[in-house]
Design an enzyme around this catalytic site. Sequence first.
Site, PDB file in Angstrom:
ATOM      1  N   HIS A 225       0.818  -1.223   0.000  1.00 47.20           N
ATOM      2  CA  HIS A 225       0.000   0.000   0.000  1.00 47.20           C
ATOM      3  C   HIS A 225       0.851   1.272   0.000  1.00 47.20           C
ATOM      4  O   HIS A 225       0.312   2.379   0.042  1.00 47.20           O
ATOM      5  CB  HIS A 225      -0.925  -0.016   1.228  1.00 47.20           C
ATOM      6  CG  HIS A 225      -2.088   0.913   1.136  1.00 47.20           C
ATOM      7  ND1 HIS A 225      -2.280   1.953   2.025  1.00 47.20           N
ATOM      8  CD2 HIS A 225      -3.121   0.977   0.271  1.00 47.20           C
ATOM      9  CE1 HIS A 225      -3.380   2.607   1.713  1.00 47.20           C
ATOM     10  NE2 HIS A 225      -3.913   2.031   0.655  1.00 47.20           N
ATOM     11  N   LYS A 227       3.174   4.419  -1.220  1.00 47.35           N
ATOM     12  CA  LYS A 227       3.291   5.301  -2.378  1.00 47.35           C
ATOM     13  C   LYS A 227       4.622   6.035  -2.245  1.00 47.35           C
ATOM     14  O   LYS A 227       4.764   6.917  -1.387  1.00 47.35           O
ATOM     15  CB  LYS A 227       2.147   6.312  -2.450  1.00 47.35           C
ATOM     16  CG  LYS A 227       0.800   5.719  -2.815  1.00 47.35           C
ATOM     17  CD  LYS A 227       0.002   5.318  -1.618  1.00 47.35           C
ATOM     18  CE  LYS A 227      -1.369   4.793  -2.016  1.00 47.35           C
ATOM     19  NZ  LYS A 227      -2.063   4.170  -0.879  1.00 47.35           N
ATOM     20  N   ASP A 232      17.051   9.886  -8.273  1.00 48.20           N
ATOM     21  CA  ASP A 232      18.491  10.159  -8.061  1.00 48.20           C
ATOM     22  C   ASP A 232      18.880  10.171  -6.589  1.00 48.20           C
ATOM     23  O   ASP A 232      19.870  10.815  -6.211  1.00 48.20           O
ATOM     24  CB  ASP A 232      18.887  11.489  -8.717  1.00 48.20           C
ATOM     25  CG  ASP A 232      18.773  11.453 -10.229  1.00 48.20           C
ATOM     26  OD1 ASP A 232      18.703  10.342 -10.783  1.00 48.20           O
ATOM     27  OD2 ASP A 232      18.744  12.540 -10.842  1.00 48.20           O
ATOM     28  N   HIS A 407      -9.265  11.296   0.569  1.00 50.18           N
ATOM     29  CA  HIS A 407      -8.383  10.131   0.657  1.00 50.18           C
ATOM     30  C   HIS A 407      -7.073  10.451   1.378  1.00 50.18           C
ATOM     31  O   HIS A 407      -6.233   9.579   1.583  1.00 50.18           O
ATOM     32  CB  HIS A 407      -8.096   9.614  -0.763  1.00 50.18           C
ATOM     33  CG  HIS A 407      -7.503   8.258  -0.817  1.00 50.18           C
ATOM     34  ND1 HIS A 407      -6.238   8.007  -1.314  1.00 50.18           N
ATOM     35  CD2 HIS A 407      -7.989   7.058  -0.438  1.00 50.18           C
ATOM     36  CE1 HIS A 407      -5.979   6.715  -1.239  1.00 50.18           C
ATOM     37  NE2 HIS A 407      -7.019   6.103  -0.722  1.00 50.18           N
ATOM     38  N   LYS A 409      -4.440  10.947   4.225  1.00 51.80           N
ATOM     39  CA  LYS A 409      -4.224  10.361   5.547  1.00 51.80           C
ATOM     40  C   LYS A 409      -3.224  11.247   6.286  1.00 51.80           C
ATOM     41  O   LYS A 409      -2.049  11.300   5.928  1.00 51.80           O
ATOM     42  CB  LYS A 409      -3.666   8.934   5.437  1.00 51.80           C
ATOM     43  CG  LYS A 409      -4.483   7.996   4.501  1.00 51.80           C
ATOM     44  CD  LYS A 409      -3.855   7.903   3.172  1.00 51.80           C
ATOM     45  CE  LYS A 409      -4.378   6.848   2.253  1.00 51.80           C
ATOM     46  NZ  LYS A 409      -5.619   6.246   2.361  1.00 51.80           N
ATOM     47  N   ASP A 414      -0.998  19.680  17.870  1.00 51.69           N
ATOM     48  CA  ASP A 414      -0.626  20.998  18.405  1.00 51.69           C
ATOM     49  C   ASP A 414      -0.045  21.929  17.347  1.00 51.69           C
ATOM     50  O   ASP A 414       0.771  22.810  17.655  1.00 51.69           O
ATOM     51  CB  ASP A 414       0.377  20.842  19.560  1.00 51.69           C
ATOM     52  CG  ASP A 414      -0.250  20.188  20.786  1.00 51.69           C
ATOM     53  OD1 ASP A 414      -1.477  20.029  20.809  1.00 51.69           O
ATOM     54  OD2 ASP A 414       0.505  19.841  21.713  1.00 51.69           O
TER      55      ASP A 414
END
Length: 489
Positions: A225, A227, A232, A407, A409, A414
Site C-alpha cells: 500500500h 506510495k 536520483d 483520501h 491520511k 498541536d
Amino acid sequence: MAIDFEHIVAYALPIVMWALIVSITLRQLTKRQSSTAMLSWLMIIYLVPVAGIFAYLIFGEINLGKRRVKAFKLLQPKYAQWFQQIKQQKNVIDSDRTLLSAPLFDLAQNRLSIPCMQGNELHILDTPESIIKSIVEDIQRAKTSINMVFYIWADSGLVNEVMTALIDARRRGVNVHILLDYVGSRHFFNSENCRYMRENGIEIAEALHVQLFRVFLRRIDLRQHRKIIVIDNEIAYTGSMNMVDPKFFKQDSNVGEWVDVMVRINGPVSSVLNGLHALDWELETEQKLPLSLPVPNDNLYPLHTANRHTVQILATGPGYPEDLVQQALSTAIFSARESIFITSPYFVPSQNITDALVTAALRGVNVTLILPRKNDSLMVGWASRTYFDELLAAGVNIHLFDRGLLHTKSVLIDNKLALVGTVNMDMRSFLLNYEVTMVVEDEEFANEVSLLHENYQQGSVKLDYQRWVKRPMYKRIIEKLFFLFSPLL
C-alpha cells in the site's frame, strides 16, 4: 452391513465442522489481539459457521508464506546495517528532541533503527495537476535512477504524461524500477501501456502476487500500500495519492473525485525511502538495487531550532515490528496538549485509538476528525459510524467532507507535529498492509498541513451530536451488523 459414501459424509462433516469451530474458538481465546476482533470472529463463525470458518481459514491469520518469511529474515540484517551506515552521517542526523517529538521519534528509532534526518525541504502538493506536473518535471531532470512503489497504477489522463516522461528518461539512460501491488494494479498489468513501458526498458514488478490455489498457505489480502517515488536518491515523494487521474479513476463509485496529497521531499531522507523501495524490490524479485548514502541539502543550512526540517520515516507491515502503527498513533495522540486534527478515508480504528481520542477530548484537547461523507467501501462507511456516538459524546468534532472522497491520511498535533503518509485509520492498515508514514516536527510544514485541514473543513459539514443520536433505529442496526465484520475490513 455396508456403509455408503453419503452416510460417511453425513457423519463426518458435522464432526469436522465441530472440530474446526472448537479449534478456532481456542485460537481466538489464546491469540494476542483486541477483544473486539476476537468477539467479531466468534460471532461470525457461530452465526454463519460454513462461511465463517472458510473466511477465517483465508483471512483469520497473518500468514506471509514460507518463502517471504525466509527472504525477509535474510534481508533484514543487510538493511539494518545500511541504516547504521546512515547514522554515521552526522551532518544529516537529527539528535535534538523536543518534549512533543521525543516519545514518538524514540519509539520509531528503537523499534525500526531507521534514523531521524534533518535538512529536508518539504512541500505539500494538494491537487492532481500540481502533483503530476511536479513529478513529471523531476523525472525530466533525472540523471541516474527513478524508483517507484504504488498500490494502484491506472491508465488515462495525467498518468499518461508520467508514462511518457519515464520512457524518455529510460531512453537517455536512467534506470527505472516500478513496483506495483498485484491486486491494486491488476488492470494495468494487462494493459497495452504496461507492455509498451516494458518494451522500452522500464522494469515493472508485481508485489504480493495472488495465487488462489494457495489461499490456505499464504494470506491473499496482504497488500503493498506504499506510495513512494525517489529520483536520483535526492528527490522523493510520498503521501496518499496512487498513480491515477481522479477525473478518470473510479468514476462509477458515485463518491466524486478522490482528494489526495503528496509531499515533495528534497533532502537526505530520500535515501531512506530509496532503501525501502530497494528492500521491497529485492523481496519480490530477488534482484539487488544499489544503496546510496544520503546527500546533504546544503541549501538549507544553517538550521534553526524551530525549523530543522526533521523527518522520521515509519515503515510498517507484516514482518515489521508488531503494532508499531497503533503505538505511534497512540503516542502522538497522548502527546497532544492543545489540538489534534485527523483526516482519513477509512475510519474503523482499534479500541486503543478510540480510547486515546476520547481521553484527549475529555482532558480538553480540541480533537477534530475530517472524514468523507460518501465512501467507496459500503461496509467501512457503515461500520465507521458505530464510533461516532462515543466520540461525539466526549466532545470530539466530526466533519464529513462533501467535495469528493477525502483520501488524505494525515495527523496534526498541536500545529507542530505532523504525520502524513499511506496509513488509514483501520485495522487493515494497522496489521495487513505495507505502509509508509513520514513524521515531521517542523513549524513551516505544520503550517502547510494546517492550511490543508482548514480547506478540508470548509468543504465539510459538522455533525451535531443531538441530531446524530436521534438517527433512525434501522441505521443503528445496519451500523452494528457491518461492525461485526470489522476484522475483514
